[in-house]
Motif scaffolding. Structure first.
Motif, PDB file in Angstrom:
ATOM      1  N   ASP A 161       0.815  -1.213   0.000  1.00 46.89           N
ATOM      2  CA  ASP A 161       0.000   0.000   0.000  1.00 46.89           C
ATOM      3  C   ASP A 161       0.854   1.271   0.000  1.00 46.89           C
TER       4      ASP A 161
ATOM      5  N   PHE B   8      -4.195  -0.517  -8.507  1.00 49.94           N
ATOM      6  CA  PHE B   8      -4.752   0.001  -7.257  1.00 49.94           C
ATOM      7  C   PHE B   8      -6.242  -0.270  -7.136  1.00 49.94           C
TER       8      PHE B   8
ATOM      9  N   ALA C 123      -8.350  -2.320  -4.411  1.00 49.95           N
ATOM     10  CA  ALA C 123      -9.300  -1.595  -3.562  1.00 49.95           C
ATOM     11  C   ALA C 123     -10.687  -2.217  -3.616  1.00 49.95           C
TER      12      ALA C 123
ATOM     13  N   THR D 293      -9.122  -2.032   2.416  1.00 47.62           N
ATOM     14  CA  THR D 293      -8.570  -1.812   3.751  1.00 47.62           C
ATOM     15  C   THR D 293      -8.705  -0.329   4.076  1.00 47.62           C
TER      16      THR D 293
ATOM     17  N   ALA E 206      -6.355   1.674   4.740  1.00 50.39           N
ATOM     18  CA  ALA E 206      -5.311   2.408   4.017  1.00 50.39           C
ATOM     19  C   ALA E 206      -5.735   2.653   2.568  1.00 50.39           C
ATOM     20  N   ARG E 207      -6.307   1.641   1.950  1.00 47.22           N
ATOM     21  CA  ARG E 207      -6.716   1.787   0.554  1.00 47.22           C
ATOM     22  C   ARG E 207      -7.910   2.731   0.424  1.00 47.22           C
TER      23      ARG E 207
END
Length: 674
Positions: free
Chosen positions: A22, A73, A77, A82, A84-85
């Motif tokens: 990430d 990405f 995602a 997550t 963070a994503r």
């Protein structure tokens, strides 16, 4: 920067997902966004006279590196969200919108593209097509605007990027966080395989016992089988509450204010561009062309669908009365009694079918059909992907690489619900050219234990074939430019290949060859096979009505002035329509991701039905030859539609295949509504 994000080094050119973290995305995004902006600025500021090569062709590759970063990405995602994503999504969205605004509203680019368009007659057909589309897209994005209107359009794009991203994340949060524990003494009616799947879902979340989640592969069979009516109600209300503020996240995940603002901004954008409303703006480039034509199609199917649904409901109410249910027949009753009626009228128990419908068997069927129609072969690849249960294949024809196909089939926490097809890489012939890397994502119930087979329902098998139909559009694509590759077609044409492919699942010769018992290997009995196929249309009134409600509400919300209270307008419209109380919308607005998590299907959810008119007629072309694998018809389908992408208007592609426009009768017959 992690170079793996732009120069993929895995087998067959796949990204090495095991080498990507990430923390790699932000620096890669920053660099590639800057590179794309610089490339576009160089095109816009080029002192040379505008030409096809230095303007439109150059625009096709200007953001190639950025697209590679984003394809990795957004794949991650969606399949493994997550915190963070999600934070990265919220950061990227407005910046991408700003980048899009710079390009689509740059008067220098607009002027150069117009000059190329004025001289495009001498260009080859595909080159003329991308010039035509570039000019159309720039015009519709507001490139011709100036002053305050131009600035406001940029603000709208940026705000919409934030709103649609938040909408999707709110729905995902409600789906991810909800669990309904089901005590041992309230499991009556649930088949063993479902109870085992519920226990696996509990273990996955560190819980004891068994739970229902809002993953479709659990919630739907629970509603179909659970004898405990009170529990069915609790589960159903949770499922339909996603994004409403009444879901697992409460007001923190409410999409209601977002919907109102999205509708208002869409309407404002359309009016700035000179259209009376968003539906008129959105439908202009589609096959349908106008909201009136869409409404006409939906209305023509609404009456036979609701008539059939009313007939079925009368039978279901009678069954409920036998169980002592004397109050109103509710939405959480429909699937339960529909299954009972299915067993009574068609002698079909879905659990009797499942042993013959393992994922591996149905993948074999999907690949066999592709081989018999188009000569494709599938060779497994050992590649590091984002989860151990994701698989990949090298797709060849006559020994030549056609594409790479990736399948991610099982539900897991953090994965977006539903099923979809996307591409990590599009086919094109620029330079040395490249073949597609196409991804199918589903949410099937995973195996009870490692090494055990995964069983599909009949609906799951249809989903598998549907998404692979989209994949064939990518795999067989053979165009010069990425912007018209694969599924880059009119929104109401894109579902034609996917829905057409589903027809082969229901053919006896396909099921006889591949639907084999997971223990004995015996083929599905002919009588059971025929009953399953016949039963596939048994609840067509319900499925068509719930779909039409969503499509009609989508259209209504985007026609005319935006409603101050979208949920009140939704309720008012359904009442005007006479929608059955026991059949709610397939996707109520607070979790209607097709429409509010992006613009693709906004005013366009009707497109599944529009495409179905064509897919029924297209399959009839095979049936008319007496051979559902007729080589000449398959070749014509590939040559006129599947290989052509968006290289010509959709109606031209269709007529090249069928020599006429389709009628609605094959659709009604196919749904059992004739």
């Amino acid at each position: 920067m992690n170079s793996e994000l732009t120069r993929w080094t895995g087998p067959e050119g796949l990204p090495r997902f095991d080498l990507i973290g990430d923390a790699d995305f932000a620096p890669a995004f920053d660099r590639e966004l800057a590179a794309a902006e610089a490339a576009m600025e160089a095109i816009a500021a080029n002192p040379e006279p505008a030409s096809f090569q230095n303007t439109v062709a150059a625009m096709e590759t200007a953001d190639e590196g950025l697209n590679r970063v984003l394809s990795v990405f957004y794949t991650l995602a969606s399949v493994d969200s997550t915190a963070a994503r999600q934070a990265l999504q919220r950061d990227f969205a407005p910046r991408l919108a700003e980048y899009g605004s710079k390009i689509s509203m740059d008067p220098r680019l607009f002027a150069r593209v117009r000059l190329v368009a004025d001289q495009a007659e001498a260009l080859p057909a595909e080159d003329r097509r991308i010039v035509e589309l570039a000019l159309r897209d720039l015009t519709r994005a507001g490139a011709g605007l100036s002053g305050a209107a131009r600035d406001r359009m940029a603000e709208i794009r940026s705000r919409m990027a934030v709103l649609t991203t938040q909408f999707a994340q709110n729905v995902l949060a409600d789906e991810r966080d909800y669990v309904l524990p089901v005590p041992q003494d309230r499991l009556a009616g649930l088949p063993d395989w479902l109870v085992r799947a519920m226990r696996a879902a509990a273990r996955e979340r560190g819980l004891d016992g068994q739970v229902v989640t809002l993953n479709r592969s659990l919630i739907v069979p629970f509603l179909e089988h659970a004898e405990d009516r009170a529990l069915r109600e609790v589960a159903f209300r949770a499922w339909t509450a996603r994004g409403s503020g009444q879901g697992a996240g409460g007001e923190a995940t409410s999409n209601l204010p977002l919907i109102a603002e999205i509708l208002s901004l869409r309407h404002e954008r359309a009016q700035i561009l000179g259209y009376p409303d968003f539906a008129t703006y959105k439908l202009e480039p589609e096959m349908a062309g106008t909201p009136a034509r869409v409404r006409d199609l939906l209305d023509r199917v609404w009456k036979p669908a609701t008539r059939r649904a009313a007939e079925d409901q009368a039978k279901l109410v009678a069954l409920a009365r036998e169980d002592g249910v004397n109050g109103p027949f509710e939405a959480w009753d429909w699937r339960f009694y529909s299954q009972r009626l299915l067993r009574r009228e068609h002698d079909v128990d879905p659990d009797e079918v499942k042993p013959y419908l393992t994922l591996d068997a149905m993948l074999g069927a999907v690949f066999d059909v592709a081989g018999r129609l188009f000569g494709l072969k599938f060779h497994p690849i050992d590649a590091p992907l984002w989860s151990n249960d994701v698989r990949a294949w090298r797709v060849t024809r006559d020994g030549r690489l056609m594409a790479v196909f990736v399948g991610d089939y099982f539900a897991r926490p953090g994965k977006r619900s539903g099923a979809w097809c996307s591409s990590l890489q599009s086919q094109h012939r620029i330079g040395a050219g490249q073949r597609a890397i196409v991804v199918n994502v589903c949410n099937f119930t995973p195996p009870e234990e490692p090494g055990r087979p995964a069983f599909l329902s009949w609906d799951d098998a249809h989903t598998l074939f549907h998404e692979f139909g989209h994949a064939t559009h990518h795999i067989l694509s053979d165009v010069a430019w990425p912007s018209i590759s694969g599924t880059s077609v009119a929104q109401d044409f894109v579902e034609l290949p996917s829905q057409l492919y589903e027809h082969w699942l229901e053919q006896p010769q396909v099921l006889d060859a591949h639907a084999r018992h997971n223990v004995t290997g015996a083929p599905i009995p002919a009588d059971l096979r025929d009953r399953v196929i016949a039963a596939g249309k048994a609840d067509a009134g319900f499925s068509t009505t719930e779909y039409l409600e969503s499509a009609l509400v989508d259209l209504a919300l985007h026609r005319g002035d935006p409603p101050a209270d979208p949920m009140a307008r939704q309720a008012e419209f359904l009442a005007e329509l006479g929608a059955p109380d026991a059949i709610p919308m397939r996707h109520a607005s607070p979790h209607f991701a097709h429409v509010f998590a992006g613009d693709s299907y906004a005013s366009g959810y009707y497109s599944y039905l529009w495409s179905e008119v064509m897919d029924a007629d297209a399959f009839a072309a095979f049936e008319e030859t007496g051979d559902i694998f007729d080589a000449e018809t398959a070749r014509r389908l590939e040559d006129t539609i599947l290989s052509r992408g968006g290289s010509a208007p959709a109606d031209q592609l269709w007529i090249a295949f069928r020599q006429r426009m389709p009628g609605i009768d094959p659709l009604l017959k196919g749904r059992g509504l004739a």
